[in-house]
Design a protein around this motif. Structure first.
Motif, PDB file in Angstrom:
ATOM      1  N   ALA A  87       0.835  -1.207   0.000  1.00 19.95           N
ATOM      2  CA  ALA A  87       0.000   0.000   0.000  1.00 19.95           C
ATOM      3  C   ALA A  87       0.868   1.255   0.000  1.00 19.95           C
ATOM      4  N   MET A  88       1.934   1.246   0.798  1.00 23.38           N
ATOM      5  CA  MET A  88       2.837   2.393   0.842  1.00 23.38           C
ATOM      6  C   MET A  88       3.475   2.629  -0.535  1.00 23.38           C
ATOM      7  N   GLU A  89       3.926   1.562  -1.170  1.00 20.96           N
ATOM      8  CA  GLU A  89       4.546   1.697  -2.491  1.00 20.96           C
ATOM      9  C   GLU A  89       3.536   2.170  -3.533  1.00 20.96           C
ATOM     10  N   TYR A  90       2.316   1.685  -3.460  1.00 22.15           N
ATOM     11  CA  TYR A  90       1.273   2.108  -4.395  1.00 22.15           C
ATOM     12  C   TYR A  90       1.047   3.617  -4.284  1.00 22.15           C
ATOM     13  N   ILE A  91       0.856   4.106  -3.067  1.00 24.81           N
ATOM     14  CA  ILE A  91       0.620   5.547  -2.859  1.00 24.81           C
ATOM     15  C   ILE A  91       1.831   6.358  -3.293  1.00 24.81           C
ATOM     16  N   HIS A  93       4.127   5.640  -5.531  1.00 25.29           N
ATOM     17  CA  HIS A  93       4.202   5.691  -6.999  1.00 25.29           C
ATOM     18  C   HIS A  93       3.073   6.521  -7.592  1.00 25.29           C
ATOM     19  N   LYS A  94       1.872   6.346  -7.079  1.00 27.67           N
ATOM     20  CA  LYS A  94       0.714   7.065  -7.628  1.00 27.67           C
ATOM     21  C   LYS A  94       0.893   8.571  -7.557  1.00 27.67           C
ATOM     22  N   TYR A  95       1.456   9.055  -6.454  1.00 26.76           N
ATOM     23  CA  TYR A  95       1.593  10.504  -6.277  1.00 26.76           C
ATOM     24  C   TYR A  95       3.006  11.008  -6.546  1.00 26.76           C
ATOM     25  N   GLY A  96       3.898  10.122  -6.971  1.00 24.90           N
ATOM     26  CA  GLY A  96       5.231  10.527  -7.384  1.00 24.90           C
ATOM     27  C   GLY A  96       6.168  10.937  -6.266  1.00 24.90           C
ATOM     28  N   GLU A  98       9.282  10.583  -3.753  1.00 25.37           N
ATOM     29  CA  GLU A  98      10.582   9.918  -3.715  1.00 25.37           C
ATOM     30  C   GLU A  98      10.641   9.018  -2.482  1.00 25.37           C
ATOM     31  N   THR A  99      11.451   7.984  -2.561  1.00 21.72           N
ATOM     32  CA  THR A  99      11.580   7.084  -1.411  1.00 21.72           C
ATOM     33  C   THR A  99      12.159   7.810  -0.201  1.00 21.72           C
ATOM     34  N   THR A 100      13.029   8.769  -0.433  1.00 16.60           N
ATOM     35  CA  THR A 100      13.648   9.490   0.678  1.00 16.60           C
ATOM     36  C   THR A 100      12.720  10.516   1.317  1.00 16.60           C
ATOM     37  N   SER A 101      11.579  10.783   0.693  1.00 19.31           N
ATOM     38  CA  SER A 101      10.612  11.704   1.301  1.00 19.31           C
ATOM     39  C   SER A 101       9.356  10.982   1.764  1.00 19.31           C
ATOM     40  N   THR A 102       9.430   9.653   1.813  1.00 17.88           N
ATOM     41  CA  THR A 102       8.329   8.830   2.296  1.00 17.88           C
ATOM     42  C   THR A 102       8.783   8.151   3.585  1.00 17.88           C
TER      43      THR A 102
END
Length: 187
Positions: A87-91, A93-96, A98-102
């Motif tokens: 779910a985290m990866e889906y959101i 990617h959907k909203y663009g 970056e991994t470092t800002s998630t």
């Protein structure tokens, strides 16, 4: 392989045979999640049997297991493609994002897969022993890499913060410590 979740429930019906194993409350389960409680002493025989049964039925599942209220432990069964990490990866990617800002934050064994998939994560002070063990190990690996001078934590794909505060206060502590949140000074 597509899974028919009623099949999962049928497969797991053997859980109810033992007095030491029980389905959790209906509010804890849904079409894509089966969850049971069991006596901690059954762990050495129960988990291998569960994995063997899933393999024999060729069912792709994620098994999440951890401490509940002692002496009980829990098992959650969810589809392989489901879960908080997915779910985290889906959101993201959907909203663009970056991994470092998630940032992933959690406290329980059901959060571990999400925390392990994250680049930046916060483990709150009241976390389960299994989560603390993982976070401590991840921090030690982070520190070893820094000492070796091979990479920065975020470039290596992992930054773990273990908060001293619990629940939401621990998340806020972590966000502030990681530079995502500036709390206003009072007074």
């Amino acid at each position: 392989m597509c899974c028919d979740w009623p099949v999962w429930f049928a497969l797991a019906s053997w859980f109810c045979i033992a007095d030491s194993v029980e389905y959790r409350e209906p509010v804890e389960m849904h079409d894509h999640k089966l969850t049971v409680l069991y006596q901690a002493g059954l762990r050495p025989q129960l988990l291998p049997k569960l994995h063997a049964d899933l393999d024999a039925a060729q069912l792709q599942a994620t098994v999440i297991e951890g401490e509940s209220r002692p002496p009980m432990r829990f098992i959650d069964l969810i589809p392989k493609a489901a879960g908080k990490g997915a779910a985290m990866e889906y959101i993201r990617h959907k909203y663009g994002y970056e991994t470092t800002s998630t940032v992933a934050a959690g406290d329980g064994c059901n959060d571990l897969l999400m925390l392990q998939q994250a680049t930046v994560c916060i483990v709150v002070g009241n976390c389960a022993p299994e989560v603390r063990a993982w976070a401590t190990g991840a921090q030690q690996q982070q520190q070893q890499r820094r000492q070796q001078g091979t990479t920065q934590a975020l470039e290596d794909g992992l930054c773990v913060y273990i908060a001293s505060q619990t629940v939401a206060a621990g998340v806020l502590e972590g966000l502030q410590a990681l530079g995502f949140l500036q709390l206003p000074a009072c007074g």
